[in-house]
Design a protein around this motif. Sequence first.
Motif, PDB file in Angstrom:
ATOM      1  N   GLU A 139      28.940  60.871  42.670  1.00 49.42           N
ATOM      2  CA  GLU A 139      30.306  61.414  42.775  1.00 49.42           C
ATOM      3  C   GLU A 139      31.055  60.769  43.938  1.00 49.42           C
ATOM      4  N   GLN A 140      30.358  60.589  45.044  1.00 51.01           N
ATOM      5  CA  GLN A 140      30.970  59.951  46.212  1.00 51.01           C
ATOM      6  C   GLN A 140      31.350  58.503  45.912  1.00 51.01           C
ATOM      7  N   LEU A 141      30.488  57.815  45.193  1.00 48.41           N
ATOM      8  CA  LEU A 141      30.748  56.417  44.851  1.00 48.41           C
ATOM      9  C   LEU A 141      31.941  56.294  43.907  1.00 48.41           C
ATOM     10  N   VAL A 142      32.026  57.216  42.945  1.00 47.77           N
ATOM     11  CA  VAL A 142      33.154  57.216  42.017  1.00 47.77           C
ATOM     12  C   VAL A 142      34.453  57.505  42.762  1.00 47.77           C
ATOM     13  N   ALA A 143      34.411  58.463  43.704  1.00 48.96           N
ATOM     14  CA  ALA A 143      35.605  58.786  44.493  1.00 48.96           C
ATOM     15  C   ALA A 143      36.036  57.592  45.328  1.00 48.96           C
ATOM     16  N   PHE A 144      35.067  56.874  45.894  1.00 51.51           N
ATOM     17  CA  PHE A 144      35.381  55.676  46.678  1.00 51.51           C
ATOM     18  C   PHE A 144      36.007  54.610  45.787  1.00 51.51           C
ATOM     19  N   ALA A 145      35.458  54.428  44.596  1.00 52.99           N
ATOM     20  CA  ALA A 145      35.986  53.427  43.666  1.00 52.99           C
ATOM     21  C   ALA A 145      37.421  53.750  43.280  1.00 52.99           C
ATOM     22  N   ALA A 146      37.701  55.040  43.039  1.00 48.96           N
ATOM     23  CA  ALA A 146      39.059  55.450  42.668  1.00 48.96           C
ATOM     24  C   ALA A 146      40.037  55.181  43.810  1.00 48.96           C
ATOM     25  N   THR A 147      39.617  55.481  45.041  1.00 45.48           N
ATOM     26  CA  THR A 147      40.466  55.229  46.206  1.00 45.48           C
ATOM     27  C   THR A 147      40.698  53.724  46.384  1.00 45.48           C
ATOM     28  N   SER A 148      39.642  52.955  46.184  1.00 43.74           N
ATOM     29  CA  SER A 148      39.741  51.502  46.336  1.00 43.74           C
ATOM     30  C   SER A 148      40.698  50.905  45.316  1.00 43.74           C
ATOM     31  N   LEU A 149      40.669  51.417  44.091  1.00 37.58           N
ATOM     32  CA  LEU A 149      41.548  50.895  43.047  1.00 37.58           C
ATOM     33  C   LEU A 149      43.016  51.057  43.425  1.00 37.58           C
ATOM     34  N   VAL A 150      43.336  52.189  44.042  1.00 42.89           N
ATOM     35  CA  VAL A 150      44.722  52.423  44.464  1.00 42.89           C
ATOM     36  C   VAL A 150      45.131  51.359  45.473  1.00 42.89           C
TER      37      VAL A 150
ATOM     38  N   ALA B 126      30.183  46.298  48.741  1.00 41.07           N
ATOM     39  CA  ALA B 126      29.907  45.604  47.484  1.00 41.07           C
ATOM     40  C   ALA B 126      30.732  46.183  46.346  1.00 41.07           C
ATOM     41  N   THR B 127      30.887  47.506  46.342  1.00 37.32           N
ATOM     42  CA  THR B 127      31.702  48.153  45.305  1.00 37.32           C
ATOM     43  C   THR B 127      33.146  47.698  45.382  1.00 37.32           C
TER      44      THR B 127
ATOM     45  N   VAL C  58      33.406  44.041  44.197  1.00 36.88           N
ATOM     46  CA  VAL C  58      33.310  43.899  42.738  1.00 36.88           C
ATOM     47  C   VAL C  58      34.605  44.350  42.059  1.00 36.88           C
ATOM     48  N   LEU C  59      35.191  45.438  42.541  1.00 42.39           N
ATOM     49  CA  LEU C  59      36.460  45.907  41.972  1.00 42.39           C
ATOM     50  C   LEU C  59      37.567  44.870  42.177  1.00 42.39           C
ATOM     51  N   CYS C  60      37.597  44.248  43.359  1.00 42.99           N
ATOM     52  CA  CYS C  60      38.581  43.186  43.607  1.00 42.99           C
ATOM     53  C   CYS C  60      38.328  41.999  42.683  1.00 42.99           C
ATOM     54  N   LEU C  61      37.056  41.677  42.474  1.00 41.07           N
ATOM     55  CA  LEU C  61      36.706  40.567  41.589  1.00 41.07           C
ATOM     56  C   LEU C  61      37.203  40.829  40.168  1.00 41.07           C
ATOM     57  N   VAL C  62      36.996  42.057  39.691  1.00 41.23           N
ATOM     58  CA  VAL C  62      37.469  42.424  38.346  1.00 41.23           C
ATOM     59  C   VAL C  62      38.989  42.322  38.268  1.00 41.23           C
ATOM     60  N   TRP C  63      39.668  42.790  39.320  1.00 38.74           N
ATOM     61  CA  TRP C  63      41.130  42.744  39.346  1.00 38.74           C
ATOM     62  C   TRP C  63      41.645  41.307  39.284  1.00 38.74           C
ATOM     63  N   TYR C  64      41.070  40.441  40.100  1.00 34.44           N
ATOM     64  CA  TYR C  64      41.543  39.051  40.109  1.00 34.44           C
ATOM     65  C   TYR C  64      41.150  38.315  38.833  1.00 34.44           C
TER      66      TYR C  64
END
Length: 219
Positions: free
Chosen positions: A3-14, A166-167, A170-176
């Motif tokens: 849950e913490q990792l998902v919350a971090f990913a959501a914040t990072s996406l913003v 790393a999370t 990876v999210l930045c990599l997917v975005w680019y």
Amino acid sequence: MLEQLVAFAATSLVVILVPGPDMMLTLRNAARGGRAGALWTAAGIMTGLAVLGTAAALGITALLTASPTLFQIVRVAGGIYLVYLGVQALRAYVRARREHRTPGVSVAAAAIVRPGSGGIARSTCFRQGLLSNLLNPKVAAFYLSLFPQFDLSPLAPFAQHIALAATFWVLCLVWYAGLITVITRLAPSLQSPAFARRTEGLAGTAMMGLGALVLTGSA
């Protein structure tokens, strides 16, 4: 922990999706160098993120935020670099417009406004992406301010920081990767000198504005 990792990913996406200097630089170099320009700029940005993420996990970036003087030096250097890139883009925009209006423009001059025709070297794209990221103290501050807010127990603190960095990477990599895919599909438009000129002008203005905000401490 999940849950913490998902919350971090959501914040990072913003954070990732909000347009910033890295995105504007990628678009600008895509206009000058086509898909290769965007790809090598993104590679430089991703390398910078990996360096800063590792530094944050090791506690090195904490020295940056702990020292107001060092933080200000990096901030000013980053702001000046963004303004410099913006000025370069606007100069290319003005030069391209002038050459577009001049009959019989030479092939060498036309390369400036035709993406993929040698308008910008891949090494230059990579270097600009890398420096744009490394000279942005807000990236280091982002890691340090966000990491402590998420607990990935039972992982050790160092392992937690590595996992979070790393999370984010990876999210930045997917975005680019997605951004470059869109750029590739828009290749016919990117090959248009008129589109390239407009992108140069827009990116140059945006980077100068962002640089001014960084210099004044407003961003």
